[in-house]
Design a protein around this motif. Structure first.
Motif: not given
Length: 353
Positions: A107-113, A118-123, A150-156, A158-167
């Motif tokens: 993905s280009n991760c522009s829409a990776l809110t 969270k929904k993708l990781l939980e799935a 800037e938006n893409i960097l922030e999205n990615v 944040n994804f890494i942070k959520l991934r790590d926090e939820g293991n």
């Protein structure tokens, strides 16, 4: 003997994307009409823009349940941006229920809110490949127009942070398509992302040289990296020798008495065989089948997985003809291979660890 794909690619979104990358050859709507002419299609028109329904996705993936032990990857992308599909997390969850070991997408991760992440990781998402082609705003947005650096960097991040926090069990493969505009950033790009990634989770930085998508990329000669011609010459020489220099793994598989053979992309690349033709089954949003990843228009009517057996389709006359030519090192005789550099780019892709 029949081939079983080790990689299934299901196109969840076709001809819809928020970006307009100059190396992309897809006729996106609304820039192009939905029924735009396409000389490469056996129908004469482009495949219609659509998002695969959840119902059809479930019908298709369920057909692979007897083979999930052999399938290494299920990719949920094709000729469009997968995050535009509002049912993507439901599709990931269903695929995991079927038994697929690794489910992911590019993905280009522009829409990776954060909500989508969270929904993708939980799935149960196992892999995401953010396509980020620059370390600076000017380079990234030149290669991926209509996106915001800037938006893409922030999205990615944040994804890494959520991934790590939820293991969560989801690796992140940051990918650069190396070309003239960004190649001088490659080393610094590696260093930047390696500080944020976790190798213990399978994260990595991936570089792949820009390819010509079957000879269709405009101004490709101005975009390709400087030493790519040397890689083409090296590959062409190996073809001219007419030698079947397969690895022992490939030879043993092809000469076995087994009813089925399942080959990995890595083993095929080491034998200089196109992984798309031998190991990857690419399914369009309609359920129709593509010959390979360069086949964005549906070169042939190969079959439809909603209506037919996927293994029978993967072993039909056209697939068999193309594989036979590659095994004989005669791919230059094939209409849709002779001018294509995708396989060469894949043979030379690199990870930083």
């Amino acid at each position: 003997m029949k081939f079983i794909p080790s990689h299934i690619q299901i196109e969840t979104v076709n001809r819809q994307c928020n970006a307009r990358c100059p190396m992309c050859t897809i006729k996106f709507v609304p820039d192009w009409e939905n029924d735009a002419n396409d000389d490469l299609s056996h129908k004469g028109v482009s495949r219609p823009a659509e998002i695969m329904s959840l119902e059809n996705f479930q019908k298709i993936t369920a057909k692979f349940k007897p083979f999930v032990g052999s399938v290494r990857f299920l990719s949920l992308h094709g000729c469009g941006e997968p995050l535009l599909d509002k049912t993507l997390s439901q599709k990931v969850a269903f695929a995991k229920q079927v038994g697929f070991k690794e489910v992911g997408f590019t993905s280009n991760c522009s829409a990776l809110t954060d909500k989508t992440s969270k929904k993708l990781l939980e799935a149960g998402l196992n892999c995401i490949i953010p396509s980020i082609d620059g370390l600076t705003k000017d380079v990234q947005e030149a290669i991926r127009p209509r996106t915001n650096f800037e938006n893409i960097l922030e999205n990615v991040r944040n994804f890494i942070k959520l991934r790590d926090e939820g293991n969560h069990n989801c690796k992140v493969l940051i990918r650069m398509v190396r070309q003239q505009l960004n190649f001088d950033q490659w080393d610094e790009y590696n260093a930047y992302w390696r500080e944020l990634l976790s190798l213990s989770k399978g994260d990595n930085v991936l570089g792949i040289d820009i390819h010509n998508t079957g000879g269709k990329v405009p101004e490709y000669n101005e975009k390709k990296i400087d030493d790519f011609d040397d890689k083409i010459v090296e590959f062409t020489k190996s073809l001219e020798q007419k030698e079947t220099n397969n690895t022992d793994i490939i030879n043993d598989a092809l000469n076995s008495n087994s009813d089925f053979v399942c080959l990995s992309s890595k083993d095929l690349e080491e034998s200089s065989l196109c992984p798309d033709l031998f190991s990857r089954l690419s399914i369009f949003a309609s359920g129709d089948v593509a010959l390979c990843s360069a086949d964005q228009a549906e070169y042939f009517h190969l079959g439809n997985i909603i209506e037919e057996d996927p293994i029978d389709v993967f072993n039909n006359e056209n697939f068999s003809r193309y594989r036979d030519k590659w095994l004989k090192r005669e791919c230059g005789d094939l209409d849709y291979c002779k001018d294509c550099t995708i396989a060469i780019s894949r043979f030379h892709k690199s990870y930083t660890s």
